[in-house]
Structures are given as structure tokens and as C-alpha cells.
Design an enzyme around this catalytic site. Sequence first.
Site, PDB file in Angstrom:
ATOM      1  N   HIS A 101       3.764  42.222  64.708  1.00  0.00           N
ATOM      2  CA  HIS A 101       5.395  42.359  64.698  1.00  0.00           C
ATOM      3  C   HIS A 101       6.230  41.686  63.640  1.00  0.00           C
ATOM      4  CE1 HIS A 101       4.954  39.000  67.070  1.00  0.00           C
ATOM      5  NE2 HIS A 101       6.561  38.711  67.081  1.00  0.00           N
ATOM      6  N   ASP A 103       9.969  39.860  63.805  1.00  0.00           N
ATOM      7  CA  ASP A 103      11.060  39.496  64.770  1.00  0.00           C
ATOM      8  C   ASP A 103      12.080  40.196  64.841  1.00  0.00           C
ATOM      9  OD1 ASP A 103       9.168  37.587  65.769  1.00  0.00           O
ATOM     10  OD2 ASP A 103       9.895  35.919  64.562  1.00  0.00           O
ATOM     11  N   HIS A 261       3.615  38.940  62.073  1.00  0.00           N
ATOM     12  CA  HIS A 261       2.870  37.934  62.524  1.00  0.00           C
ATOM     13  C   HIS A 261       2.122  38.432  63.816  1.00  0.00           C
ATOM     14  CE1 HIS A 261       6.980  37.113  63.769  1.00  0.00           C
ATOM     15  NE2 HIS A 261       6.404  36.591  64.859  1.00  0.00           N
ATOM     16  N   ARG A 276      10.971  28.133  68.687  1.00  0.00           N
ATOM     17  CA  ARG A 276      11.426  29.002  67.566  1.00  0.00           C
ATOM     18  C   ARG A 276      12.949  28.938  67.299  1.00  0.00           C
ATOM     19  NH1 ARG A 276      10.737  35.309  67.576  1.00  0.00           N
ATOM     20  NH2 ARG A 276      12.974  35.294  67.993  1.00  0.00           N
TER      21      ARG A 276
HETATM   22  O1  LIG Z   1       3.386  32.257  69.522  1.00  0.00           O
HETATM   23  C1  LIG Z   1       3.085  32.150  68.320  1.00  0.00           C
HETATM   24  O2  LIG Z   1       2.499  31.496  67.611  1.00  0.00           O
HETATM   25  C2  LIG Z   1       4.289  33.147  67.656  1.00  0.00           C
HETATM   26  C3  LIG Z   1       4.901  33.869  68.708  1.00  0.00           C
HETATM   27  C4  LIG Z   1       6.118  34.931  68.052  1.00  0.00           C
HETATM   28  O3  LIG Z   1       5.897  36.002  67.708  1.00  0.00           O
HETATM   29  C5  LIG Z   1       7.325  34.209  67.413  1.00  0.00           C
HETATM   30  O4  LIG Z   1       7.389  32.822  67.540  1.00  0.00           O
HETATM   31  O5  LIG Z   1       8.068  34.741  66.910  1.00  0.00           O
HETATM   32 FE   LIG Z   2       7.549  36.788  66.732  1.00  0.00          FE
END
Ligand SMILES: O=C(O)CCC(=O)C(=O)O
Ligand SMILES: [Fe+2]
Length: 306
Positions: A101, A103, A261, A276
Site C-alpha cells: 500500500h 499510506d 510498502h 510513524r
Molecule cells: O510496520 C511497518 O514496518 C510499516 C507499517 C506501515 O505500513 C506504516 O508505517 O505505514
Molecule cells: Fe503504511
Amino acid sequence: MTVQAEVAARVVRLGEHTGARIDGVRLGGDLDAATVARIRAALLTHKVIFFRGQQHLDDTGQLAFASLLGTPTLAHPTVPGQGNAAVLPIDSDYSKANSWHTDVTFVDRVPAISVLRAVRLPPYGGDTTWANTVAAYDKLPEPLKALVDRLWAVHSNAYDYAASVDEARIGGVDVKFQSYRDTFESTVYETEHPVVRVHPETGERALLLGHFVKRLVGLTSGESQALFQLLQQRVTQLENTVRWHWREGDVAIWDNRATQHYAIADYEDNPRRLHRITLAGDVPVSVDGTRSTTRIGDASHYSALA
Ligand SMILES: O=C(O)CCC(=O)C(=O)O
Ligand SMILES: [Fe+2]
């Protein structure tokens, strides 16, 4: 501009298309402008950049640093932040992002940049992989470029979750996962985006797809799925990707306008937590200059955090 900063930040490429590690930088709100410019340039070129050894950062330091690169949004349009309103905890206890995806593509102002910091890591597994959606577009044959240049997609946070995540692999849907999904979908958004967007800073064309896509405009659901899969396979071709094995103190920053990602869920029930911070982005624009439009939901509260 200090000479010292120019010398200190070293950009080490990790592949032909995607990813670079930047050494010799201590991230924080006090970084000098030359280093920030260098980080930004590396991000635009390599699409995702990594920093080791940033154990000194906490949420406040991460936010102060991220604010040098842009304007933080709320943690998420529907999921509340924890501690700080801008900090989205990515916690294996209630969510695993093991499907490809970009974000928050279900709103019109898709975030520009995400800054992710490792807080707690499993003893094995839990890598994250990024794919370069500009390279994926560039490598399409001309007839496919002509097709996707004019194609639009409907993105929603009420997407078909079961179709994109193999629940058996993540141990089934338990109560915490279900309650997180309920929060995630507590307000439904639907936005139409061009499948090819023009990057506002580089002018590059990038494929804008990922797991929030519900359907392609004007196609039947079967046709949508077939074409979506063809394009997603192009995006996630391994040559377009970089895989990062997290260590404590790591920070990853990706250009959310040029990547997808996938967080690999191969660490069983071991706890894994990252924080994040998301930076506000523009409304995407198609190759003929048409802007994305939200059809359902109003995300005006989300994009810029006061
Ligand atoms: O858990 C992760 O490494 C990434 C998760 C994710 O999709 C994000 O942080 O936007
Ligand atoms: Fe993500």
C-alpha cells in the site's frame, strides 16, 4: 551552510531504483539547513532513506525532526494518536500492514512523506519492503502507459481487507484486530485518484495504487481486479524494491508519492512497535492536470496539524 555538515552526511545507495542509507547524521530538530536539504534531495532521488543509530530520539525528537521536512498531519484520519496527536503507533498487537500500500490514499490529500522509527523489534523477522512506483511506471511498455495515463481508481479505507491480507498467516482476526479495523473504518472515505500522478516536486510520473483501491473507474469488478493485479505486479517486482532489516534506533523515511510498502509479518506473536509521523501532501494531479476528488467523507481535519 556548514562544510562540516556537507561532509558528515554520506548517502549509500542500496539498489538500482530504490533505497539509500544515510550515514553520519544525528537526526533531531536542531539539524542544519544544508543537511536537511541533503536529506530531502536523497529522499526524492532514492524514494526511501534509512538512518541507523538514532537511539537518542523519542517521540518529541522524531516530531521536531520530521517538522523540518514538512507539516505533520494528525496521526491518521480515523485512528487517534497515542501520547502525541501526530504520532501513529504501528503495533503488532492490533495491526500488521502485510499488504502492499501507499499510506492514507483514501483521502484527497495523500500524505507526502512518512517518518517511521523503530521502538520495539521482534527477535527475528519484521522487515519492511518498499517499492518504487516511478520506476514501475517508467518501465511499462508504451501501450500500457497510454492506458494507465487516463485511468482513475476509487480508493477507500473500507477496502476488501480479506482480499489483501492472508489472515491465516497473521493468526486469524482476533478481538483487538477487529476493534482496530472498526476504528479504522469508523468514518468511511472514498476518493478518486488518477492511476498515474505527476509528482509535485520532481515532475515524475508515478503509479498511485495499493491496497486501498476498491475498483478502477469504468471497469467491471473482474476487469478492475485483473488490471489492478497486473499493475501491482509491475510495482512490486523485486528489482523495484528494497528490504530493510530493522535495528533498534533505526529511522526510515519514504516519499509516499513515489512508493508502496509492505511490512512482512514473519515474527509470529513477538511484539513489534514503530512510531510513524506523517507529513501532509498535495492533492494528486493526473498527467492532464486533473485533481483527485473525494466522493465520500470529509478529511479536512486530517491534513494539517495545528
Ligand atoms: O510496520 C511497518 O514496518 C510499516 C507499517 C506501515 O505500513 C506504516 O508505517 O505505514
Ligand atoms: Fe503504511
